[in-house]
Design a protein around this motif. Sequence first.
Motif, PDB file in Angstrom:
ATOM      1  N   ASP A 112       0.885  -1.165   0.000  1.00 59.45           N
ATOM      2  CA  ASP A 112       0.000   0.000   0.000  1.00 59.45           C
ATOM      3  C   ASP A 112       0.923   1.216   0.000  1.00 59.45           C
ATOM      4  OD1 ASP A 112      -1.582   2.178   1.259  1.00 59.45           O
ATOM      5  OD2 ASP A 112      -3.086   0.627   1.630  1.00 59.45           O
ATOM      6  N   SER A 115      -1.044   6.633  -2.073  1.00 61.84           N
ATOM      7  CA  SER A 115      -2.363   6.828  -1.462  1.00 61.84           C
ATOM      8  C   SER A 115      -2.697   8.272  -1.074  1.00 61.84           C
ATOM      9  CB  SER A 115      -2.496   5.911  -0.231  1.00 61.84           C
ATOM     10  OG  SER A 115      -2.166   4.595  -0.585  1.00 61.84           O
ATOM     11  N   ASN A 117      -4.930  11.868  -1.100  1.00 63.03           N
ATOM     12  CA  ASN A 117      -6.354  12.154  -0.948  1.00 63.03           C
ATOM     13  C   ASN A 117      -6.813  13.051  -2.078  1.00 63.03           C
ATOM     14  OD1 ASN A 117      -6.222  10.782   1.554  1.00 63.03           O
ATOM     15  ND2 ASN A 117      -5.365  12.640   2.477  1.00 63.03           N
ATOM     16  N   HIS A 126       3.161  11.971   0.903  1.00 65.93           N
ATOM     17  CA  HIS A 126       2.787  11.058  -0.185  1.00 65.93           C
ATOM     18  C   HIS A 126       3.966  10.806  -1.111  1.00 65.93           C
ATOM     19  CE1 HIS A 126      -1.321  12.769   0.874  1.00 65.93           C
ATOM     20  NE2 HIS A 126      -1.341  11.509   1.260  1.00 65.93           N
ATOM     21  N   TYR A 152      -4.017   3.264  -2.648  1.00 68.26           N
ATOM     22  CA  TYR A 152      -5.289   3.295  -1.906  1.00 68.26           C
ATOM     23  C   TYR A 152      -5.743   4.749  -1.781  1.00 68.26           C
ATOM     24  CZ  TYR A 152      -8.344   2.100   2.134  1.00 68.26           C
ATOM     25  OH  TYR A 152      -9.389   1.909   3.006  1.00 68.26           O
ATOM     26  N   GLY A 154      -7.424   8.169  -1.185  1.00 64.93           N
ATOM     27  CA  GLY A 154      -8.334   8.691  -0.159  1.00 64.93           C
ATOM     28  C   GLY A 154      -9.466   9.449  -0.827  1.00 64.93           C
ATOM     29  N   GLU A 251     -10.473   4.123  -0.917  1.00 64.85           N
ATOM     30  CA  GLU A 251     -11.468   4.013   0.159  1.00 64.85           C
ATOM     31  C   GLU A 251     -12.893   3.874  -0.370  1.00 64.85           C
ATOM     32  OE1 GLU A 251     -10.947   6.347   3.719  1.00 64.85           O
ATOM     33  OE2 GLU A 251      -9.050   7.116   2.944  1.00 64.85           O
ATOM     34  N   TYR A 300     -12.409   5.517   8.629  1.00 66.40           N
ATOM     35  CA  TYR A 300     -11.137   5.149   8.000  1.00 66.40           C
ATOM     36  C   TYR A 300     -10.759   3.709   8.369  1.00 66.40           C
ATOM     37  CZ  TYR A 300      -6.120   6.004   6.824  1.00 66.40           C
ATOM     38  OH  TYR A 300      -4.854   5.976   6.300  1.00 66.40           O
ATOM     39  N   ASP A 304     -10.292   0.288   6.123  1.00 64.45           N
ATOM     40  CA  ASP A 304      -9.025  -0.432   6.085  1.00 64.45           C
ATOM     41  C   ASP A 304      -9.212  -1.907   6.469  1.00 64.45           C
ATOM     42  OD1 ASP A 304      -6.643   0.559   5.041  1.00 64.45           O
ATOM     43  OD2 ASP A 304      -6.411   2.007   6.678  1.00 64.45           O
ATOM     44  N   TYR A 322       2.205  -1.571   4.446  1.00 69.38           N
ATOM     45  CA  TYR A 322       1.566  -0.258   4.349  1.00 69.38           C
ATOM     46  C   TYR A 322       2.643   0.799   4.547  1.00 69.38           C
ATOM     47  CZ  TYR A 322      -2.879  -2.717   4.898  1.00 69.38           C
ATOM     48  OH  TYR A 322      -3.945  -3.559   4.727  1.00 69.38           O
ATOM     49  N   VAL A 324       3.273   4.161   5.101  1.00 65.22           N
ATOM     50  CA  VAL A 324       2.513   5.342   5.545  1.00 65.22           C
ATOM     51  C   VAL A 324       3.283   6.000   6.693  1.00 65.22           C
ATOM     52  CG1 VAL A 324       0.248   6.161   6.333  1.00 65.22           C
ATOM     53  CG2 VAL A 324       0.382   4.046   5.017  1.00 65.22           C
ATOM     54  N   GLN A 328       0.607   7.541  11.592  1.00 66.50           N
ATOM     55  CA  GLN A 328      -0.517   6.607  11.540  1.00 66.50           C
ATOM     56  C   GLN A 328      -0.201   5.261  12.194  1.00 66.50           C
ATOM     57  OE1 GLN A 328      -2.964   6.437   8.027  1.00 66.50           O
ATOM     58  NE2 GLN A 328      -2.485   8.527   7.442  1.00 66.50           N
ATOM     59  N   HIS A 331      -3.099   3.794  14.209  1.00 69.22           N
ATOM     60  CA  HIS A 331      -4.167   3.303  13.338  1.00 69.22           C
ATOM     61  C   HIS A 331      -3.867   1.879  12.853  1.00 69.22           C
ATOM     62  CE1 HIS A 331      -6.979   2.990   9.977  1.00 69.22           C
ATOM     63  NE2 HIS A 331      -5.950   2.760   9.185  1.00 69.22           N
ATOM     64  N   PHE A 332      -2.647   1.658  12.361  1.00 65.79           N
ATOM     65  CA  PHE A 332      -2.331   0.326  11.818  1.00 65.79           C
ATOM     66  C   PHE A 332      -2.208  -0.723  12.922  1.00 65.79           C
ATOM     67  CE2 PHE A 332      -1.248   2.978   8.166  1.00 65.79           C
ATOM     68  CZ  PHE A 332      -2.054   2.347   7.225  1.00 65.79           C
TER      69      PHE A 332
HETATM   70  N1  ARG Z   1      -4.921   8.603   2.318  1.00 61.61           N
HETATM   71  C1  ARG Z   1      -4.210   8.465   3.547  1.00 61.61           C
HETATM   72  C2  ARG Z   1      -3.528   9.773   3.903  1.00 61.61           C
HETATM   73  O1  ARG Z   1      -3.204  10.537   3.022  1.00 61.61           O
HETATM   74  C3  ARG Z   1      -3.171   7.384   3.516  1.00 61.61           C
HETATM   75  C4  ARG Z   1      -3.722   6.004   3.281  1.00 61.61           C
HETATM   76  C5  ARG Z   1      -2.770   4.955   3.692  1.00 61.61           C
HETATM   77  N2  ARG Z   1      -3.223   3.632   3.444  1.00 61.61           N
HETATM   78  C6  ARG Z   1      -4.180   2.991   4.132  1.00 61.61           C
HETATM   79  N3  ARG Z   1      -4.489   1.786   3.765  1.00 61.61           N
HETATM   80  N4  ARG Z   1      -4.748   3.533   5.179  1.00 61.61           N
HETATM   81  O2  ARG Z   1      -3.277  10.030   5.050  1.00 61.61           O
END
Ligand code: ARG
Length: 554
Positions: A112, A115, A117, A126, A152, A154, A251, A300, A304, A322, A324, A328, A331-332
């Motif tokens: 991943d 990704s 937004n 990003h 992925y 957003g 998403e 979110y 996921d 992932y 990222v 985050q 979150h993961f």
């Molecule tokens: N779109 C999210 C952002 O810009 C990151 C997504 C990361 N990937 C995921 N599977 N949550 O913060």
Amino acid sequence: MKKDILQVLQKFSPILLNESMLERPIHTNLGDLALPCFSLAKELRKPPVAIAEELAKAIHHPLISKAQAAGGYVNIFVNRSVITDSLLKTIHTQSTAYGSNNDGNGGVVTIDLSSPNIAKPFSMGHLRSTVIGNSIALLLEKNGFKTVKINYIGDWGTQFGKLLTAYRKWGSEQEVQNAPIETLLKLYIRFHEEAELDNSLNVEGRAAFKALEDGDAEALALWDWFKSESLKEFQRIYDLLGVTFDSYNGEAYYNDKMEPIVDELNAKKLLIESDGALVVELEEGMPPCLIKKSDGATLYATRDLSAAIDRKITYNFVKSLYVVGNEQSLHFAQVKQVLSKLGYDWADTIEHIPFGLILKDGTKMSTRKGKIVLLEEVLNDAIALAQSTIEAKNPNVLHKAEVAKAVGVGAIIFSDLKQHRKHDIEFNLASMLQTEGETGPYIQYAYARASAMLKKAGEATLFTVDEVNDFEWEIIKVLEQFPYSVQRAANELNPSIIAKYAIDLAQAFNSFYGNVHVLSDEAHRSYRISLVSSVAIVLKEALKLLGMQAPEEM
Ligand code: ARG
């Protein structure tokens, strides 16, 4: 080779000697390998100096030219010609496959990455995710894995209700068409400013998102348009970076696929009501994972969760990564724990690959109020700067625009990947583009020098190696390490190992280049040309693993 040498040594003391005892001296005059004998003294009841002397006499092997005792050490000099000859032949035969292995055995790894937004600028974060994720994918492929790169996007969430509302009130089609992301961002910012004074806007925004979720045709059409306009802008960045994806399921793709996960959590009695919302409680002091808001909207994390399961079903991955930012991590960790609680043992194969921030003069480079750093501009600045350097230094370069792109973009990629991804990195275009120091252009320049030499030399001929000088030997030692660096970088999911490797190889090559005559010394010419072409093969491959181009001239 260490193993070979060890076999010779073990005849002397099979129990005490092991591979980890062989060191690599920093200075070539102390040999290529050194064996300290101090730890053997007690067991063998002899002083280290005596042991070293005895050992030095006992060592005989076709790969070893000399073993010397010195102050409790045995310094081992390997047979440079034999090793050089066989390594160069290996690199020539295997070519771009040199350094590849089959550790992955064809297992699938989903990655991943990127990704961004929609309706928001493509951020520095990003960029890092794109560059790091792409290099990790290339590394894994080189180690025998199959990779699936997933962007992925957003493109879902309550913010799109706000954006729809703002557009309907203040937007113009023409403006969006002209500068989609900039315009949409302005609308979004205006929404927040005005909503602070007038709460009814928030109510409208929520209703608009609800309509979107329920599939209202007019809302969906607008949203779809915002999305395609945004993706067009992102695509220009991906084209500059040379990155492609295997899937763009973001998403929104999971909008109508979340009921099964909610039902499953329910059936397994994991859903708890908390202030009207539905949550899963977690261990280890982790805050609960929010699954549904009190108004029924998903989050979110919900998306996921269903994406993670979908990826397992679709790709049957051995690992799911992932890429990222650090922020985050929680979150993961939460998503992973919810999957474990559901009884999915593959939750352990999910891995968050975090990275630090990009800083400008010590502060985060980001979307600040009004002032946004547009990544595309940054990339184009780098290309323009590279172009003017080429113009000044080497105006006769063919395909100038292409070379400038490779160098400008390469400089940004390299400055990111040369440090461990967890560190914050300071962004300074001018220093990234230097042709001296640990930069992308420095490596590319070494490659261009090697290419120019090979062009002049003409066809490579058969060679024999009878003597290897210190400059050449430094290169051989680095070339020999490539397969190990490739393997280590993949095991640690750490492209900086390859970036550092490329610096070492470019440095070794540059001192050779400055000190050894290649084309004018007939006696060694063909051997040296084959050495240079091995450097070119491996440098280009290292750059490729970082996602960088290797122009033939610059
Ligand atoms: N779109 C999210 C952002 O810009 C990151 C997504 C990361 N990937 C995921 N599977 N949550 O913060």
